[in-house]
Design an enzyme around this catalytic site. Structure first.
Site, PDB file in Angstrom:
ATOM      1  CB  CYS A 125       2.578   1.432   7.797  1.00 16.34           C
ATOM      2  SG  CYS A 125       3.323   0.937   9.344  1.00 16.34           S
TER       3      CYS A 125
ATOM      4  CB  CYS B 268       3.608  -1.960  13.601  1.00 19.24           C
ATOM      5  SG  CYS B 268       3.697  -1.678  11.823  1.00 19.24           S
TER       6      CYS B 268
ATOM      7  CB  CYS C 238       6.998  -2.672  16.025  1.00 18.02           C
ATOM      8  SG  CYS C 238       8.656  -2.312  15.413  1.00 18.02           S
TER       9      CYS C 238
ATOM     10  CB  CYS D  10       3.184   7.287   3.172  1.00 24.91           C
ATOM     11  SG  CYS D  10       3.640   6.009   4.314  1.00 24.91           S
TER      12      CYS D  10
ATOM     13  CD  GLU E 131      -1.199  -0.597   3.627  1.00 21.01           C
ATOM     14  OE1 GLU E 131      -1.876  -1.639   3.540  1.00 21.01           O
ATOM     15  OE2 GLU E 131      -1.282   0.185   4.571  1.00 21.01           O
TER      16      GLU E 131
ATOM     17  CB  CYS F 284       7.550  -5.330   8.582  1.00 23.85           C
ATOM     18  SG  CYS F 284       9.017  -4.613   9.372  1.00 23.85           S
TER      19      CYS F 284
END
Ligand code: SAH
Ligand code: SF4
Length: 361
Positions: free
Chosen positions: A344, A129, A126, A115, A94, A122
């Site tokens: 995100c 997130c 974290c 962005c 995205e 990922c």
């Protein structure tokens, strides 16, 4: 496994030149192709009408062209636009367009900021997130990174003036492709956006921060700090166990000194986790350890399925007051795009099979 076909937009002018020379093409060809890609925004090799037909089919056989296909666009009340793209292998990424964003990283305000993502998923996990929830699948190629910019300009009809690498993924974990993409985005023969209008955000990969300091380009750097003691930071960011605060801060100090540039500490405020008065005091101590630091506080954006909460505005203000009293340059960004899950990785999660029932919009 055979190598994935090379994306034409992963190549620099010199690299394309070398390939075209090997094919017996004249020296000016590479520039001509770049003009078709970045100036005229051609949609295919076939459309490059002043290239010999044989060369057009050769290029089409050798390179992929447009494998960043729009799947869905989500608009928000404050006009933040979120784009979901499907890549050649079916993976989803995205990009978020934030028109008229305030001057957060030193750029002029009233600019259109995009962005963009650098990885599918990922690996850094974290705890707050959405991007890390399903783990990491792969790095994006430079072409896939660059193409997000071209696609969004095409779909929105707007010229992008700012790029932040704050979408899905850890940019510095995809260092080579990131640098290649930044080079192409910055180059006069490419997208031609000034390096000062490009911000890279990292969760704190200390060795790569030092490596970035050696690069000639004057891109801006933002560090996702989110905790000002090892105890707090390790609790929400596993990367802190690998590169604890002392190591990270040393790399940051090296960076600002070497680049003679400010850097930004991003600090999301999460209720009861890192928003207490003692957390603010710790943040003051940390910010004082690095010369040329600005702090950017962002109230946490709710992620479906995670229990973290955004603190009340009174609590946010109390936190800010500690920073201001200590004369730490700090801003509080009351996030745009809150209503479209702009933090995100969130749109992608909604579009993945488990969320397919919510995919009607
Ligand atoms: N991996 C890089 C860049 C992508 S994340 C990094 O971590 O810096 C971009 C920013 O969004 C980071 O500062 C990240 O911590 C923040 N972020 C992630 N989830 C968020 C949420 N739910 N609310 C607010 N900010 C969030
Ligand atoms: Fe990855 Fe950044 Fe999200 Fe952490 S905050 S999981 S590093 S995208």
């Amino acid at each position: 496994m055979p190598d994935a076909p090379l994306h034409i937009k992963s190549l620099t002018l010199d690299e394309l030149g070398a390939r075209l020379t090997a094919l017996g093409q004249p020296g000016y060809r590479a520039k001509q192709v770049m003009q078709w890609l970045y100036e005229k925004r051609a949609k295919s090799f076939a459309a490059m009408s002043d290239l010999p037909a044989a060369l057009r089919s050769q290029l089409a056989a050798e390179f992929t062209f447009d494998d960043v296909q729009p799947v869905r666009t989500l608009g928000s009340k404050d006009t933040t636009l979120k784009y979901l793209f499907q890549l050649g292998d079916g993976a989803l990424i995205e990009s978020v367009l934030i028109p008229a964003s305030p001057a957060l990283y030193g750029e002029a305000s009233d600019r259109r900021t995009l962005c963009i993502s650098t990885q599918v998923g990922c690996a850094y996990g974290c705890k707050f997130c959405a991007s890390g929830l399903d783990g990491w699948s792969r790095n994006l190629s430079a072409g896939e990174i660059v193409e997000q910019v071209l696609r969004v300009e095409e779909l929105s009809g707007e010229k992008i003036n700012n790029i932040v690498f704050m979408g899905m993924g850890e940019p510095l974990a995809n260092f080579a492709n990131l640098m290649r993409a930044v080079t192409i985005i910055n180059a006069p023969w490419g997208v031609h956006l000034g390096a000062r209008h490009i911000t890279i955000s990292t969760s704190g990969l200390a060795p790569q921060i030092r490596e970035l300091a050696e690069q000639p380009l004057q891109v801006r750097l933002a560090i996702s700090l989110h905790g000002a003691t090892d105890e707090v930071r390790s609790q929400i960011m596993p990367v802190n166990r690998k590169y604890p605060l002392a190591v990270l801060l040393e790399a940051c100090a090296y960076y600002t000194l070497r680049k003679k540039q400010w850097l930004t500490f991003e600090y999301i405020l999460i209720e009861g986790v890192n928003d207490r008065p003692e957390d603010a005091a710790a943040l003051v101590r940390v910010a004082r350890q690095v010369q040329g630091v600005k702090v950017n506080c962002i109230p946490y954006n709710k992620v479906e399925g995670l229990d973290w909460k955004r603190p009340s505005e009174a609590r946010q203000d109390a936190f800010m007051a500690v920073l201001t009293a200590a004369r730490i340059p700090a801003t509080l960004r009351r996030e745009k795009g809150h209503d479209i899950a702009a933090a995100c990785g969130q749109l992608r999660r909604q579009a993945l099979p488990a969320g397919a029932d919510r995919d009607a919009g």
